[in-house]
Design an enzyme around this catalytic site. Structure first.
Site, mmCIF file in Angstrom:
data_model
loop_
_atom_site.group_PDB
_atom_site.id
_atom_site.type_symbol
_atom_site.label_atom_id
_atom_site.label_comp_id
_atom_site.label_asym_id
_atom_site.label_seq_id
_atom_site.Cartn_x
_atom_site.Cartn_y
_atom_site.Cartn_z
ATOM 1 N N LYS A 1 -30.775 -76.145 -48.525
ATOM 2 C CA LYS A 1 -30.196 -76.891 -49.852
ATOM 3 C C LYS A 1 -30.039 -78.272 -49.414
ATOM 4 C CE LYS A 1 -26.061 -76.436 -51.465
ATOM 5 N NZ LYS A 1 -25.503 -77.516 -52.092
ATOM 6 N N ASN A 2 -29.052 -78.247 -48.370
ATOM 7 C CA ASN A 2 -28.278 -79.762 -48.193
ATOM 8 C C ASN A 2 -29.367 -80.769 -47.724
ATOM 9 O OD1 ASN A 2 -26.138 -78.880 -49.841
ATOM 10 N ND2 ASN A 2 -24.976 -78.381 -47.729
ATOM 11 N N CYS B 1 -19.543 -78.697 -57.280
ATOM 12 C CA CYS B 1 -18.543 -77.818 -56.917
ATOM 13 C C CYS B 1 -17.117 -78.533 -56.946
ATOM 14 C CB CYS B 1 -18.773 -76.807 -55.709
ATOM 15 S SG CYS B 1 -20.092 -75.611 -55.961
ATOM 16 N N ARG C 1 -12.973 -85.044 -54.216
ATOM 17 C CA ARG C 1 -14.363 -85.375 -53.263
ATOM 18 C C ARG C 1 -14.492 -87.111 -53.496
ATOM 19 N NH1 ARG C 1 -18.676 -80.613 -54.187
ATOM 20 N NH2 ARG C 1 -19.491 -81.622 -52.063
ATOM 21 N N ASP D 1 -18.615 -75.005 -44.886
ATOM 22 C CA ASP D 1 -19.378 -74.149 -45.867
ATOM 23 C C ASP D 1 -19.383 -72.490 -45.547
ATOM 24 O OD1 ASP D 1 -19.834 -76.398 -47.012
ATOM 25 O OD2 ASP D 1 -21.839 -76.825 -46.403
ATOM 26 N N ARG E 1 -27.060 -72.112 -57.776
ATOM 27 C CA ARG E 1 -27.140 -73.466 -57.122
ATOM 28 C C ARG E 1 -27.600 -73.506 -55.885
ATOM 29 N NH1 ARG E 1 -22.354 -76.401 -57.016
ATOM 30 N NH2 ARG E 1 -23.858 -77.622 -55.879
#
Ligand code: EPU
Length: 424
Positions: A23-24, A118, A123, A311, A403
């Site tokens: 995903k990232n 999220c 952040r 994560d 997501r």
């Protein structure tokens, strides 16, 4: 009406699960693919809602996107337009900020709404901005937008030191710098595998990036980028999640399409607490872990790669409820990333958070409850807890899980889990 995930826990799992593309990586590869003028074909694209949101953004920019099959996207920027990104899709995911670097690099300007994503505590994106400014860009904030503008004669290479080795800032500055005149050096760059993946794509397109995977990235500006074909690396966080599921509930489970070296911090921690696993090529095999085996408590501190990934600390916490004694998890990346602890406590866990550390006392048998996925990896923690728990767990706010986890219910069902989506 709300869609929830329901899990009947306590069922032992068996079989093989194939990990999807990262995903990232994907959320940065898609913006990177528009830097050139020709088609980029990407294999291994996970089916997650973050990808859908990025496709909406590409369409706003006039980029043609074709799904060749479930996992293959062709991104064609030949008719792309230089327009601001002001639609709602920007706020659906944090990674929309990668269009800052991509559009600033390509057009010398970018106007974009503030990104979403999220909530993990503060952040900031000050390091991204600092990098763009070092390349010569001027930044302003009209309304709720960010406007980045290169000088008339374009961005110029610069030496940039990142105070924190931020994944997002490293990728964003790299994308802005591919067309900058001269050489850009990013010191204290992040070393995550996803950064190597993005730099590899850009180099295939014609960029000249060196040093990826080290903390000094060197980018020599080029004048044009072309199309290419690229396969995304496996998702090491999805892989870790399934390895944890196996450690918690499987008699015999194989997790395939993984790069075991990306997971060393996690697998060695699992071995330390008593989980039996082997690494065989692109497969992690978890087996021989009796259901009633008590695990040893441990202490975890999250770090940038190759350290223990932030994560993974949330899903790992669910497994730590099985350890015999007190374990701790200390966050060094996102000091407030502990919302999952209160949810786990509703299922019978005994956790408490003090400062940036969660303490987990075990073993505590878990029971089903109605809980909320406050963010993506909290969702992963609750799925693991739900699989372990006695009775039915109902997980709310599953949009966060959607997501980032490709076909979660289907993959777990194939392993024997009793899990379903239900509209209530
Ligand atoms: N930071 C700053 N200023 C900045 C940028 C970052 O202070 O300008 C701080 C952050 O607040 C944080 C630390 O630096 O404390 C590291 O943040 P980083 O920029 O590396 O994180 P990110 O790029 O925003 C990515 C992943 C996250 C993952 C982190 C850390 C993507 C899209 N997201 O975020 O993934 O937690 O790196 O590895 O790649 C997830 O997958 O669940 C997720 C949140």
């Amino acid at each position: 009406m709300e869609e929830v995930i329901k899990i009947e826990g306590g069922v032992r799992l068996n079989g093989t699960v194939r990990i999807s593309g990262s995903k990232n990586s994907t959320v940065a590869l898609i913006p990177a693919a528009v830097l050139g003028t020709e088609k980029v074909t990407i294999y291994g694209v996970p089916q997650i809602s973050d990808v859908e949101a990025l496709i909406e953004l590409l369409e706003e920019l006039g980029v043609k996107v074709t799904r060749v099959d479930e996992e293959t996207l062709v991104i064609d920027p030949s008719e792309m337009m230089d327009v601001p990104l002001l639609g709602d899709a920007v706020q659906k995911l944090r990674a929309s900020y990668y269009f800052m670097g991509a559009l600033l690099g390509k057009y010398g300007k970018c106007m974009i709404k503030s990104p979403g994503g999220c909530y993990l505590g503060p952040r900031p994106i000050d390091l991204h901005i600092k990098g763009f400014e070092a390349l010569g860009a001027k930044i302003s904030y009209p309304g709720d937008c960010t406007l980045l503008q290169a000088p008339k004669d374009g961005l110029k290479g610069a030496r940039i030191f990142l105070d924190i080795s931020s994944v997002g800032a490293t990728i964003n500055i790299m994308m802005a710098a591919v067309y900058a005149k001269g050489r850009t050096i990013i010191d204290n760059a992040a070393r995550e595998p996803e950064i190597i993946d993005i730099a590899t794509l850009l180099n295939k397109m014609g960029a000249r990036i060196h040093g990826m995977g080290t903390s000094t990235l060197v980018i020599d500006g080029v004048e044009e980028l072309k199309g290419c074909v690229h396969e995304i690396i496996p998702d090491r966080i999805e892989a870790a999640t399934y390895i944890l599921i196996a450690a918690a509930m499987a008699d015999d489970m194989k997790i395939t399409n993984v790069i075991p070296q990306h997971l060393e911090a996690i697998t060695s921690k699992l071995e330390e607490i008593g989980i039996n696993l082997t690494r065989e090529g692109d497969t992690i095999h978890v087996f021989g872990n009796e259901p009633d085996k008590l695990l040893k408590p441990t202490d975890i501190t999250t770090k940038a790669y190759p350290g223990f990934a932030t994560d993974v600390q949330q899903p790992f916490t669910a497994l730590l409820t099985k350890t015999d004694g007190c374990s701790s998890v200390t966050e060094q990346i996102y000091v407030e990333r502990f919302k999952h602890c209160a949810e786990l406590n509703q299922m019978g866990a005994n956790t408490f958070v003090k400062g940036a550390t969660a303490y987990i006392s075990g073993p505590t048998p878990l029971h089903g409850a109605s809980v909320t996925a406050t963010d993506l990896r909290c969702g992963a923690a609750l799925v693991i807890a739900g699989l372990m728990a006695d009775g039915v767990t109902e997980i709310h706010e599953i949009k966060h899980i959607d997501r980032g986890y490709d076909k979660l219910v289907e993959k777990l069902t194939a392993l024997g889990a009793r899990i379903r989506r239900e509209v209530i």
